[in-house]
Write an enzyme that holds these catalytic residues in place. Structure first.
Site, short mmCIF file in Angstrom:
data_model
loop_
_atom_site.label_atom_id
_atom_site.label_comp_id
_atom_site.label_asym_id
_atom_site.label_seq_id
_atom_site.Cartn_x
_atom_site.Cartn_y
_atom_site.Cartn_z
N GLU A 16 -6.30 10.58 3.28
CA GLU A 16 -5.39 11.34 2.41
C GLU A 16 -5.90 12.77 2.23
O GLU A 16 -7.00 13.12 2.65
CB GLU A 16 -5.28 10.68 1.02
CG GLU A 16 -4.05 9.81 0.81
CD GLU A 16 -2.79 10.64 0.59
OE1 GLU A 16 -2.86 11.88 0.73
OE2 GLU A 16 -1.74 10.04 0.28
N ASN A 145 2.27 11.81 -6.37
CA ASN A 145 1.85 12.21 -5.02
C ASN A 145 2.00 13.70 -4.82
O ASN A 145 1.53 14.49 -5.63
CB ASN A 145 2.59 11.38 -3.97
CG ASN A 145 1.68 10.36 -3.31
OD1 ASN A 145 0.55 10.67 -2.95
ND2 ASN A 145 2.16 9.13 -3.15
N ASP A 192 5.29 10.99 0.66
CA ASP A 192 3.91 10.90 0.19
C ASP A 192 3.41 12.32 -0.12
O ASP A 192 3.92 12.98 -0.99
CB ASP A 192 3.07 10.17 1.23
CG ASP A 192 1.77 9.61 0.70
OD1 ASP A 192 1.22 10.19 -0.25
OD2 ASP A 192 1.27 8.60 1.24
#
Length: 281
Positions: A16, A145, A192
Site C-alpha cells: 500500500e 482510503n 482504494d
C-alpha cells in the site's frame, strides 16, 4: 494490457501507500499486514525494509528526514534511519487500525482509520497538525482510503471504499472540507488509494478490479490501465519529473494470487504528478 514494468518484485500481503520522497529520490511504500516500511531507489535499485511494532497503514516523509506513520494505535514519528520513535497522537481503539493517510498542501496529515472487520461507521478521518493537534473531520466511515487535493488546493478527493464512490469536497480558507458529493461511481471492484495529477485528474486503484482508472475533474472516466493483478491498492507519481506511475498491489485473501501480486509495478511516462509536501513535524 497496460505497458508496465516490475519496480519491486515482492510478496507483500497488503502492499500500500506508494509515496515519492523527492529529497531522497526514492519511493516509500508499506506492507500493512507485514508491519513493514519499504523504500526503493529506482536509479540504483537499492531497497531498504524497516519493521514497525504494529500494523502500519501509511508512511510519509518528514521535512529534514524521517517518517510520519499511521499505525494501529495512532500516528507516530521516526527520525532519520528509523531512529527515535515517538507518538505524535496515540489513541488505541480495540479492533481498529490506521489505514491510508496523506499530507495536505498546508502540511497537515490526514489520517484514516478502519475496523479490522470493516464494520460501517467504525472508521474515521482526522486532521493532525505537526504539534499533535487532532481534529476528527469524518467519523462515520467504514474503510478510510484515498485522500488527495486538486492542484490549486481548493478541492479534496476522498474514498470510503465500500461506498464504491470517489467523493469530492470543497476546501475552505481554514483548510477544512465541506459539501461532500460524488465525483464518480465505481462499478469495477472497489476504489482504494488515489493520486491527483498536474491536470487535476484523479487516478484511482481498483481493489478486485485489476485496473487503475483516471477521472477528469468533472468526473468523466478518460483512461483505464488494465493490470495483471486483481488487487492493485494505490498509485503515486514518482521518478525524475514525476512522470512514472508506481502501483502497489496485494495478495491477501486470494486463493491463487498472480505471481506479481504483492509487488510494486510502474507505468513509465504515464502522466505528470504533483509534488507532495513533507510532513513538517
Amino acid at each position: 494490457m497496460t505497458r508496465y514494468e516490475i519496480a519491486v518484485r515482492e510478496h507483500a500481503a497488503l502492499g500500500e501507500g506508494p509515496t515519492w520522497d523527492p529529497e531522497a529520490r526514492r519511493l516509500i511504500w508499506i506492507d500493512i499486514l507485514g508491519s513493514r516500511v519499504h523504500t526503493y531507489d529506482p536509479a540504483s535499485g537499492r531497497r531498504t525494509v524497516m519493521a514497525t511494532e504494529q500494523h502500519v497503514g501509511a508512511a510519509k516523509p518528514r521535512a529534514g528526514g524521517g517518517l510520519v506513520v499511521n499505525l494501529r494505535d495512532g500516528v507516530g514519528l521516526y527520525g532519520p534511519g528509523g531512529a527515535d520513535f515517538r507518538w505524535l497522537h496515540r489513541e488505541p481503539v480495540p479492533g481498529r487500525r490506521g489505514n491510508d493517510a496523506a499530507v495536505a498542501p498546508d502540511g497537515s496529515l490526514w489520517a484514516g482509520t478502519m475496523r479490522y472487520d470493516e464494520a460501517p461507521g467504525g472508521g474515521t478521518l482526522s486532521r493532525i497538525g505537526a504539534d499533535g493537534t487532532v481534529r476528527t473531520v469524518l467519523d462515520d466511515v467504514a474503510v478510510s482510503n484515498g485522500t488527495g487535493w486538486s492542484p490549486d488546493g481548493r478541492l479534496m478527493y476522498y474514498i470510503d471504499s465500500p461506498t464504491r464512490r470517489v467523493d469530492v469536497l470543497d476546501v475552505g480558507d481554514d483548510g477544512l472540507p465541506v459539501g461532500r458529493r460524488p465525483l464518480a461511481h465505481v462499478e469495477r471492484g472497489f476504489p482504494d488509494g488515489l493520486t491527483v495529477d498536474a491536470d487535476g485528474c484523479v487516478w484511482v486503484a481498483l481493489w478486485d478490479g485489476g485496473a487503475i482508472h483516471r477521472y477528469t475533474p468533472s468526473g468523466g472516466l478518460d483512461r483505464v490501465l488494465d493490470l495483471p493483478v486483481r488487487r492493485p491498492t494505490a498509485c503515486a507519481f514518482g521518478g525524475t519529473g514525476l512522470t512514472d506511475l508506481y502501483i502497489t498491489t496485494a495478495r491477501t485473501g486470494l486463493d491463487a494470487p498472480h505471481p506479481l501480486a504483492g509487488s510494486v509495478l510502474v507505468v513509465p511516462d504515464a502522466g505528470k504528478g504533483l509534488p507532495q509536501p513533507p510532513f513538517p513535524g
